[in-house]
Design a protein around this motif. Sequence first.
Motif, PDB file in Angstrom:
ATOM      1  N   SER A   1      11.745  -2.009  -1.136  1.00 36.83           N
ATOM      2  CA  SER A   1      12.692  -2.139  -0.020  1.00 36.83           C
ATOM      3  C   SER A   1      12.502  -1.004   0.986  1.00 36.83           C
ATOM      4  CB  SER A   1      14.116  -2.154  -0.555  1.00 36.83           C
ATOM      5  OG  SER A   1      15.010  -2.141   0.522  1.00 36.83           O
ATOM      6  N   GLU A   2      12.284   0.201   0.487  1.00 38.03           N
ATOM      7  CA  GLU A   2      12.062   1.329   1.402  1.00 38.03           C
ATOM      8  C   GLU A   2      10.689   1.251   2.061  1.00 38.03           C
ATOM      9  OE1 GLU A   2      13.415   5.286   0.674  1.00 38.03           O
ATOM     10  OE2 GLU A   2      14.375   4.666  -1.177  1.00 38.03           O
ATOM     11  N   ALA A   3       9.707   0.748   1.308  1.00 40.38           N
ATOM     12  CA  ALA A   3       8.372   0.606   1.888  1.00 40.38           C
ATOM     13  C   ALA A   3       8.413  -0.429   3.021  1.00 40.38           C
ATOM     14  CB  ALA A   3       7.370   0.206   0.811  1.00 40.38           C
ATOM     15  N   LEU A   4       9.116  -1.543   2.784  1.00 36.35           N
ATOM     16  CA  LEU A   4       9.261  -2.555   3.838  1.00 36.35           C
ATOM     17  C   LEU A   4      10.023  -1.984   5.023  1.00 36.35           C
ATOM     18  CD1 LEU A   4      10.072  -5.604   1.526  1.00 36.35           C
ATOM     19  CD2 LEU A   4       8.104  -5.455   3.083  1.00 36.35           C
ATOM     20  N   GLY A   5      11.024  -1.166   4.729  1.00 37.50           N
ATOM     21  CA  GLY A   5      11.799  -0.516   5.801  1.00 37.50           C
ATOM     22  C   GLY A   5      10.915   0.384   6.646  1.00 37.50           C
ATOM     23  N   GLU A   6      10.012   1.071   5.976  1.00 39.07           N
ATOM     24  CA  GLU A   6       9.101   1.938   6.734  1.00 39.07           C
ATOM     25  C   GLU A   6       8.222   1.107   7.672  1.00 39.07           C
ATOM     26  OE1 GLU A   6       6.758   4.879   4.624  1.00 39.07           O
ATOM     27  OE2 GLU A   6       5.691   5.328   6.482  1.00 39.07           O
ATOM     28  N   VAL A   7       7.725  -0.020   7.175  1.00 38.66           N
ATOM     29  CA  VAL A   7       6.889  -0.860   8.038  1.00 38.66           C
ATOM     30  C   VAL A   7       7.737  -1.449   9.173  1.00 38.66           C
ATOM     31  CG1 VAL A   7       5.254  -2.774   8.137  1.00 38.66           C
ATOM     32  CG2 VAL A   7       5.376  -1.350   6.079  1.00 38.66           C
ATOM     33  N   GLN A   8       9.002  -1.760   8.861  1.00 41.45           N
ATOM     34  CA  GLN A   8       9.886  -2.263   9.925  1.00 41.45           C
ATOM     35  C   GLN A   8      10.033  -1.235  11.046  1.00 41.45           C
ATOM     36  OE1 GLN A   8      11.055  -5.442  10.160  1.00 41.45           O
ATOM     37  NE2 GLN A   8      11.663  -4.805  12.202  1.00 41.45           N
ATOM     38  N   GLU A   9      10.079   0.056  10.683  1.00 45.82           N
ATOM     39  CA  GLU A   9      10.130   1.104  11.721  1.00 45.82           C
ATOM     40  C   GLU A   9       8.932   0.990  12.652  1.00 45.82           C
ATOM     41  OE1 GLU A   9      10.964   5.260  11.210  1.00 45.82           O
ATOM     42  OE2 GLU A   9      11.987   4.942   9.321  1.00 45.82           O
ATOM     43  N   MET A  10       7.781   0.642  12.072  1.00 47.52           N
ATOM     44  CA  MET A  10       6.562   0.530  12.887  1.00 47.52           C
ATOM     45  C   MET A  10       6.692  -0.632  13.869  1.00 47.52           C
ATOM     46  SD  MET A  10       3.832   0.683   9.768  1.00 47.52           S
ATOM     47  CE  MET A  10       2.398   1.177  10.690  1.00 47.52           C
TER      48      MET A  10
ATOM     49  N   LEU B   1       0.829  -1.210   0.000  1.00 45.20           N
ATOM     50  CA  LEU B   1       0.000   0.000   0.000  1.00 45.20           C
ATOM     51  C   LEU B   1       0.865   1.263   0.000  1.00 45.20           C
ATOM     52  CD1 LEU B   1      -2.762  -1.197   2.494  1.00 45.20           C
ATOM     53  CD2 LEU B   1      -3.099  -0.638   0.064  1.00 45.20           C
ATOM     54  N   VAL B   2       1.992   1.216   0.723  1.00 49.85           N
ATOM     55  CA  VAL B   2       2.898   2.375   0.747  1.00 49.85           C
ATOM     56  C   VAL B   2       3.454   2.615  -0.664  1.00 49.85           C
ATOM     57  CG1 VAL B   2       5.106   3.254   1.620  1.00 49.85           C
ATOM     58  CG2 VAL B   2       3.493   2.181   3.199  1.00 49.85           C
TER      59      VAL B   2
END
Length: 501
Positions: free
Chosen positions: A104-113, A94-95
């Motif tokens: 990879s950056e979208a997954l990284g953002e979710v990892q921050e969560m 969705l991001v």
Amino acid sequence: MNTTAQYAARAADALARCGVDNLAADGSLVVTTPIDGTELVRLHPTSATELDAAITNAAETFAGWRATPAPVRGALVRRLGELLTEHKSDLAELVTLEVGKIPSEALGEVQEMIDVCDFALGLSRQLYGRTMPSERPGHRLMETWHPLGVVGVISAFNFPVAVWSWNTAIALVCGDPVVWKPSEVTPLTALACDALLRRAAAEVGAPEGLHHVLLGDAAVGEALVDDPRIALLSATGSIRMGRIVGPRVAARFGRCLLELGGNNGAIVTPSADLDLTVRAVVFAAAGTAGQRCTTLRRLIVHSSLADDLTGRIATAFSGLRIGNPFDEGVLVGPLISDHSYEAMRAALDRADDDGGILVTGGERVDGPDGGVYVSPALVRMPDQTDVVREETFAPILYVLTYDDFDDAVALHNGVPQGLSSSIFTLDQREAERFLAQSDCGIANVNIGTSGAEIGGAFGGEKETGGGRESGSDSWKTYMRRATNTVNYSDELPLAQGVEFG
Ligand code: UN1
């Protein structure tokens, strides 16, 4: 081939997996993907009545949630973290669809969560107050931390879910319900987060009213700004927005946490490891298509290195694959809108008028029709002119040179914003001087300005707004502090030795 219908279907599938399956499709809020500008869905914006009801409900929920022990509140965030882990790829999808970030950056953002949920869970047993020695015999002096009230969160398009989680995971363990106004262009990720949080709440027996999403334009944000039931307003966005929000919240004696623009700089000194520097600079300047508040926008290079380093960065920029973020090997996705490219062009024209030399980039490049794809721009500037002192939310890296280290630091600090900063050096004295003298909320050595971990406090000084979110002791902004004096003696000595009667 990716097609329009596929994007809408992919969004609907990812939403359904996150528990959002009753989407209205005929509302006035048109959600598009920046990948090719096509429509994903049409949502109904939140009405004024719904908005008021949401805040009322959150305020009522506060009464019970504040009395729930913090470690029990932590169980909600633990479950949220598990659900985010389970739905990591759905949220990342969705991001990418809503913001155009590469996977990879979208997954990284979710990892921050997920990371901030871990952090908040631990925090739920560590909301420490201090005790101090009392000057009076038989007295205890201490401070205790208490839930603050409803937290309003206004978030920006570029980190549509991570910034929400920094605020929400912390607010929830601190005992505060959350009402969230996401960016108008990223409502789908917000609905997905809301559904996952609601599911977590139902599973652990936490109240439903702890979280509300409010969809709509600036009017929704303004309602949060002016509502006295919003105890803390945490707003991420432009400096222009912060100038409106800050004084209005202050006028009602509300609390504000502002995370506004950055204009992040890095100094490169003669001893720098240039291979490492180039890699760090390229990610920091061109990653997320220059649309992070931590994006590197100014490179302050020792004059002896300037030609070599500029050449190497130009080569690296030219080698970046730009295009559909879902395509293999693409590192730079689209800008969020045409307006972003207009702002980028206007900045490059001003830089040119100021004597800047465009080394590479700044052009529209091929990508799916309907999307705005640009090559990251590298511009050598004779001076830190007005355009360099402003944040343009697009991939432009200005290169300035210095000869004397103190001048480099002065140039670095000579902008109105103060979010993130870096130095590339192998000289310990230079590194330490920079850490002491950078006026930003974030100062790094031998890494770029972006990509901060959640464990530290995130935010900046000057026009960046002064707020701190996420790790360290940022939680204190989400609670109120009480100073308590307890007399366990049968005497009544007054402080400062005052005698009365
Ligand atoms: C933002 O751009 O608003 O440090 C947040 C970073 C990310 C967060 C950026 N962890 O680049």
